[in-house]
Write an enzyme that holds these catalytic residues in place. Structure first.
Site, PDB file in Angstrom:
ATOM      1  N   SER A 116     -43.050 -13.428  48.550  1.00 36.40           N
ATOM      2  CA  SER A 116     -42.893 -12.851  47.917  1.00 36.40           C
ATOM      3  C   SER A 116     -42.098 -13.942  46.716  1.00 36.40           C
ATOM      4  CB  SER A 116     -41.795 -11.139  48.232  1.00 36.40           C
ATOM      5  OG  SER A 116     -42.741 -10.720  49.007  1.00 36.40           O
ATOM      6  N   HIS A 137     -50.626 -12.041  48.678  1.00 37.40           N
ATOM      7  CA  HIS A 137     -49.542 -11.723  48.495  1.00 37.40           C
ATOM      8  C   HIS A 137     -49.115 -10.089  48.638  1.00 37.40           C
ATOM      9  CE1 HIS A 137     -45.969 -10.191  46.152  1.00 37.40           C
ATOM     10  NE2 HIS A 137     -45.328 -10.338  47.148  1.00 37.40           N
ATOM     11  N   GLU A 149     -52.166  -9.731  45.553  1.00 38.16           N
ATOM     12  CA  GLU A 149     -52.009 -10.231  44.226  1.00 38.16           C
ATOM     13  C   GLU A 149     -52.315 -12.299  45.216  1.00 38.16           C
ATOM     14  OE1 GLU A 149     -48.483 -10.032  42.039  1.00 38.16           O
ATOM     15  OE2 GLU A 149     -47.883 -11.059  43.233  1.00 38.16           O
ATOM     16  N   ASN A 187     -43.804  -8.450  40.645  1.00 37.87           N
ATOM     17  CA  ASN A 187     -42.435  -8.808  40.337  1.00 37.87           C
ATOM     18  C   ASN A 187     -42.013  -9.473  39.405  1.00 37.87           C
ATOM     19  OD1 ASN A 187     -42.640  -6.949  42.785  1.00 37.87           O
ATOM     20  ND2 ASN A 187     -41.982  -9.177  44.433  1.00 37.87           N
TER      21      ASN A 187
END
Ligand code: NAI
Length: 385
Positions: A116, A137, A149, A187
């Site tokens: 991450s 991801h 992702e 994120n």
């Protein structure tokens, strides 16, 4: 296709289920026998629940289970066409593991990481053939969240990127391709949802319940920011913010909030500890929001425009395409609308004037308007036509 998954914790076991459902032959490896046993038991429970809900039948359950074998040696992953690593988030440990895997697999095996927060370039650098490394991801829970992702490192070859995108699409996921930068898309772009809500609270503009109510009622978000932080865990959410802030060389836009740090230090982690911004103990009641439309509008506009600014800046810096940025937020974190589509709806001139108002008020770099929004406003352009 043979898929090797390394790490059978929360993410690895979910990814194994996704790959096995898509009929890949999966080998799930972990250094902990207990983690492997748990993964196996949990999968059985998850599949039973799906049967109860009528989503799958017993044959489907058997098929998925038969597609996964649980292995305790990395060597067993030797026949993989793709390996996905989902072990502890530590660069040295991941690098060591990657060079070990490379010794067992064939030359054309793709070696991917579910990290991450680490750079894919730094993980790829541990390989003899770094061009075979790519970030893949997933979001938690992997079987339910539609978004994945895919992140090419600067070393990643075009063939490896294309193959990764194809495979993940075959697994019925929505792919968003992201540049190898901190937080990738989700994120990074989601930070103001938490950060600006915390700032609004810290300024004493409103309490947690009122801020949550404003974003749910006016924005249509499923959970308010404080409910969501309590759900994710304040420790986890704070760490992501701090990691992104540090990785961006302390850009004021990502500055963490003392409020969240103190809640985390106090052990007020959220649902999992029974107390966070709200009290989750038995019989506890949730405080009522102040249902003031004008106040709610002010809070919602402020958080929304900061999210839009972040999305626009991600596009400006070529982190991903406009479509992928909007897909990432609707499919990865269930936002009711893509942020760039939302910007179009509100009007780019509205976005620029809201941001300029905030900047004029505070004179903090945090509120600087993305050059892309300004440029589009001058040209009277929209993100989507
Ligand atoms: P977890 O703690 O649930 O599972 C990690 C597993 O890896 C454990 O079972 C552990 O025994 C095993 N492990 C540790 N070192 C190992 C090694 N050297 N070789 C083999 N197995 C090893 O962790 P989680 O949450 O599944 O996260 C895994 C990765 O996925 C991390 O890189 C994390 O950043 C990333 N990630 C996590 C998300 C989340 O919401 N939990 C979301 C997306 C990515």
């Amino acid at each position: 296709m043979n898929v090797g998954i390394i790490g059978s914790g929360t993410m690895g076991s979910g990814i194994a289920q996704v790959a096995a459902t898509a009929d890949c032959k999966v080998k799930l490896y972990d250094t902990s026998q207990e983690a492997l046993n748990n993964a196996k038991t949990n999968l059985g429970k998850i599949l039973n629940r799906l049967i109860e809900k009528g989503r799958i039948d017993a044959n489907e359950k058997n098929r998925i289970q038969a597609n996964i074998s649980y292995v305790d040696s990395l060597k067993d992953l030797g026949d993989s066409n793709l390996t996905i690593e989902a072990i502890v988030e530590n660069l040295n440990i991941k690098q060591k593991l990657f060079s070990e895997i490379e010794a067992y697999v064939s030359d054309d095996c793709i070696i991917a990481s579910n990290t991450s927060s680490l750079s894919i370039a730094s993980i790829a650098a541990s390989l003899k053939k770094p061009e075979r490394c790519v970030g893949i991801h997933f979001f938690n829970p992997a079987p339910l969240m539609k978004l994945v992702e895919v992140i090419p490192a600067i070393q990643t070859s075009k063939e490896v990127l294309d193959k990764a995108i194809q495979t993940i699409s075959d697994w019925k996921k929505v792919v968003a391709v992201a540049k190898d930068t901190p937080g990738f898309i989700v994120n990074r772009v989601a930070r103001p949802f938490y950060g600006e809500a915390l700032r609004v609270y810290e300024e004493g503009i409103a309490d947690f319940a009122t801020i949550d109510w404003s974003l749910k009622t006016l924005g249509g978000f499923r959970m308010g920011p404080f409910e969501l932080m309590d759900f994710i865990g304040n420790d986890v959410n704070y760490t992501v913010t701090e990691t992104v802030f540090t990785a961006f060389y302390f850009d004021a836009r990502y500055k963490p909030a003392f409020t969240q740090k103190r809640f985390s230090e106090a052990g007020y982690l959220g649902r999992k500890s029974g107390r966070g911004y709200y009290d989750y103990s038995e019989g506890a009641s949730k405080p009522n929001p102040i249902e003031d439309k004008a106040l709610a509008e002010k809070i919602f506009n402020r958080v929304l425009v900061m999210l839009i600014n972040e999305a626009a800046d991600a596009l400006f810096l070529k982190i991903a395409s406009a479509e992928d940025i909007d897909n990432a937020m609707t499919k990865g974190v269930n936002y009711p609308k893509g942020l760039l589509a939302w910007a179009d709806e509100k009007g780019i001139d509205w976005c620029v004037s809201q941001l300029d108002e905030l900047y004029n008020e505070y004179h903090e770099d945090r509120y600087r308007c993305s050059p892309l929004l300004r440029k589009m406003n001058r040209g009277k352009k929209k993100f989507f036509n």
